[in-house]
Design an enzyme around this catalytic site. Structure first.
Site, PDB file in Angstrom:
ATOM      1  N   LYS A 160       5.299   0.118   7.815  1.00 37.36           N
ATOM      2  CA  LYS A 160       6.393  -0.628   7.166  1.00 37.36           C
ATOM      3  C   LYS A 160       6.638  -0.143   5.745  1.00 37.36           C
ATOM      4  O   LYS A 160       6.762  -0.926   4.814  1.00 37.36           O
ATOM      5  CB  LYS A 160       6.125  -2.130   7.240  1.00 37.36           C
ATOM      6  N   ARG A 161       6.730   1.170   5.594  1.00 35.74           N
ATOM      7  CA  ARG A 161       6.969   1.769   4.305  1.00 35.74           C
ATOM      8  C   ARG A 161       8.455   1.784   3.973  1.00 35.74           C
ATOM      9  O   ARG A 161       9.292   1.396   4.795  1.00 35.74           O
ATOM     10  CB  ARG A 161       6.419   3.202   4.277  1.00 35.74           C
TER      11      ARG A 161
END
Lengths: 270, 270
Positions: free
Chosen positions: A96-97
């Site tokens: 979830k960058r």
């Protein structure tokens, strides 16, 4: 890995199962804790026992980062093990960058090159130039958060602008970005009602569906509204499989649980 | 670190400067590359040279992850160095994390406990239960992405719902969350026009302002609209300081650049 190979694996194994490798040292069988790298040993056993029934592995990176350097080493050994022994598995870095352009390139390099994952999950809030750097890597895939399975999804994802929910704007707008054919989307199984809407906006994209099992989503509903002509679904289960038993038989039990899910999925795959 | 201590440091040093430690091995002076840990040696020299003029350090985690295990080690050494020699500095893990509840707890543990950062940047897309786990750590701070400085900010952050932009909803809603007094917000300096709106919604919160310098934001405008009675601003510069020179004098030049920014900021601090 290209999509065609993933589709072949789904057909061959009659499975859309992704196994989430969210390893918590407090939850794994006690006898593993004496080993040098308990996280890797746990993963290795789970992978060997489940690989026949799944097409993807998804380590959630938070669980590894929480153990610092040691965790990062275990993650590296895990992805190397999958790539060496089961290269037909699609690998997902659930990270979830998302950051501004040159920084997103760094994350892309870390996960696609250094660790050699096939895909990574990315948050959309910062928009186009935060996501496109991930899409520059050929044969790699970016899985954008669309509609998540947690209660907090209600806070912003359903804000409505011009009669359109934010998550709908995310799907529509992201389809206009460069190399958008390498995009996939996270769509929570707990939101199966919305899969119809999702499929109207992204008919061809693969969807990564968390939340079947522990989080209460229904496999039947997900398949009913989510399948497309390429199947187009990766359905993840983490805790339900990897913690099926906390005893020495943990890998066997994980295998059985994966087989059970695969058998249900097989009904929807011709 | 509690907010009161940060405010004291701002007054004492007459500075709101945060130095971004975004280390790129292609950009640091060549003579450092022969050392065992060039990233740490670079940071150490930059920190020693700039610490008198700044109140915060902000390593962007992507730059460290890009170097895998080695990068993670350099990050750990860097934060340990700051905490040991300059404990008065406020430390920001620019990580832009955010995941479902139990997973966010893992990230919080990694950055607040294992690495002992004072704060972390977090993406809001997944809502309340993705952020609250970070807010459970006493004396630690969560810096939520509000309005970012990149072009992609236009994609979603300005979608309008009930006459309100998404970023406004993020500010307003997040203020209702548990322990919201530990929240700060990222507000891009390139969006200084909106600082008035931001200050109406979060009058008391600290704002982390990236984008002054290289990204073209104006310090004067930021101070004009952003200052509150506790100053309430951390103004970051990364590349403008740390890459002021690529020669052996890099640390001296970084110190001078930091001093220059500090001197400008001093005008706004009584």
């Amino acid at each position: 890995m290209n999509i065609q190979k993933l589709i072949q694996q789904i057909e061959k194994k009659k499975s859309m199962l992704s196994v989430g490798l969210d390893v918590d040292l407090d939850k794994i069988p006690k006898h593993l804790l004496d080993l040098e790298d308990p996280i890797f040993e746990f993963n290795k056993a789970i992978i060997d026992a489940t690989q026949a029934y799944c097409v993807a592995y998804k380590p959630n990176i938070a669980f590894y980062e929480a153990y610092g350097l040691k965790g990062w080493k275990s993650l590296k050994r895990t992805i190397e093990y999958i790539n060496a022994y089961y290269p037909e598995q699609f690998t997902i870095a659930d990270a979830k960058r998302g950051d501004i352009g040159n920084t997103s390139s760094r994350y892309a390099k870390a996960f696609f090159e250094d660790l050699n994952f096939d895909s990574i999950t990315v948050a959309p809030y910062m928009g186009k130039d935060s996501v496109e750097p991930f899409l520059e890597f050929e044969g790699k895939h970016t899985i954008l958060l669309g509609l998540t399975s947690n209660p907090g999804a209600e806070d912003f994802q359903f804000l409505k602008s011009d009669a359109e929910f934010l998550f709908e704007s995310v799907l529509k707008t992201s389809q206009t970005w460069k190399n958008s054919q390498q995009l996939m989307y996270v769509i929570g199984a707990t939101k199966a009602d919305y899969l119809k809407t999702v499929r109207k906006l992204v008919p061809n994209s693969f969807l990564l569906i968390p939340g079947v099992g522990a989080q209460g989503g229904s496999l039947e509903e997900v398949c009913k509204f989510g399948l497309n002509e390429n199947y187009g679904l990766l359905i993840n289960s983490s805790r339900g499989i990897i913690y099926a038993s906390s005893k020495e038989d943990f890998a066997d039990k994980a295998g059985l649980k994966a087989l059970e899910l695969q058998a249900e999925m097989a009904k929807y795959i011709n």
